[in-house]
Design an enzyme around this catalytic site. Sequence first.
Site, PDB file in Angstrom:
ATOM      1  CB  CYS A  97      -1.032  -0.405   0.968  1.00 43.45           C
ATOM      2  SG  CYS A  97       0.166  -0.974   2.670  1.00 43.45           S
ATOM      3  CG  HIS A 107      -0.454   3.578   3.806  1.00 48.63           C
ATOM      4  ND1 HIS A 107      -1.176   4.049   5.008  1.00 48.63           N
ATOM      5  CD2 HIS A 107       0.178   2.919   3.268  1.00 48.63           C
ATOM      6  CE1 HIS A 107      -0.911   2.687   5.175  1.00 48.63           C
ATOM      7  NE2 HIS A 107      -0.609   2.130   4.711  1.00 48.63           N
TER       8      HIS A 107
END
Length: 352
Positions: A131, A259
Site C-alpha cells: 500500500c 497513507h
Amino acid sequence: MTPKPTLAVVGATGAVGSAMLQMLTHHADVWGEIRLVSSPRSAGRKAPVRGVECEILALDEDAFEGVDLALFLVPEPVAARWAPVAVAKGAVVVDTSAAFRADPDVPLVVPETNPHAARVRPRGIVASPGCTTLALIVAVGALHAEFGLAELVVTAQQAASGAGAGQAGVEALRAQLGLVAGGGDLGTHPGDVRRAIGENTGPFPGPLALNVLPWSGTPGADGASSEEERVRDETRRVLGLPGLRVAATCVRVPVITGHSVSVHARFEHPVPLGRAHEILATSPGVVLYDDPAAGDFPTPADVVGTDPTWVGRVRRSMDDDRALDLFVCADNLRKGAALNALQIAESIVTAL
C-alpha cells in the site's frame, strides 16, 4: 457467446475485501459468477455483491473449481499456501500480499505504470505492490516516464488500517483513542500516554493515539524495517530500475485510513515545474490538488474513500532543477490494495 469469467474473492470479509465488494458493484460488469471465499469461521454468512446477497464459502480446494481468476486479499501465509492451489485448479491469481512480490517469476504490476508486465506470468500469479508503494508509484512513475528517475527519498505516514490485516489496527487505534479521550494533560509529560494506554497497543509496537511510531514491519538489514525494504524493492521492480537509489522511512500515524508520503525525487534531466504540474494533472489515476495559499493540498481525511493518488505541495527542491519535493495521499484500502488488484484482474480478463 463466450461466457463471462468466474471470479473468486478470497478474503472477502476483511477490510480490503469489503472495499473490493463495493468496487465490484460500481466497476464494469465483466464478471459472470462472483464467488466469495473466506476462512471457515465466516462460511455460511452472506455479503452483498452487485445488489445480490452471496453466501461466503470456506477456503478449500473445492472453492476454486471452475474459477477463472482469483483475487487474494489475505495475509501472506494464507496466500503462500492457497494461491498455488488456485493456479493448479486453472485460475489466474492476483495477490495483494507480500508472498510473491520478490519472486522473479511473478510480475509485480501497477496498471498505470507497467501494465505490460502482467502478460507474462510463469507461475500463473500476478502480485500487487504494498500500500505504501502504491500510494506514491503512480505519481512518481508518471514523472519518471518524462524525466528519468535517479534517486528517491520518501517518508511514509502509514494509517492504522495498514497494520494487523487492516481491521486489527483500526480496532486498536479506536480503543486507544477511547482510553485517552478527555485526558487534557496527556501528552505533556514523559510517558503519560504510554501509561494511559498500558498494554492495549494491538499490532503496534507502542501507543499510537496522540503519538507517532517510527517503525513498521519487522527488522531488516542495516537498521531498516521490512516495510522500508519493500518500498525500495517494489519501486525498483515496478519502474524497471534495479539500481535505483531509494531511501525510505515508514512512520505509523494515528489515522484510520489513508497513507501519506513525503517524496523527494531527483531525476536524470531538468524538470520544469510547470511541466511537472502538467504531467501530474493529466496522468491516469492522479489528481493534482496543489494550491497551498488557498488551503488546497491532500490530506488523509480528504482522500479516504476515493480511488486516485492525490498530489500536492509540488515544488523545486533545494534550488536543484532536477529535483522535486511533493506530498501524496491515497486510500490504502482502495488504490493501496483492492483497486490495484481489481485493475490488474480486469486487464487480464479483457485480454483473454
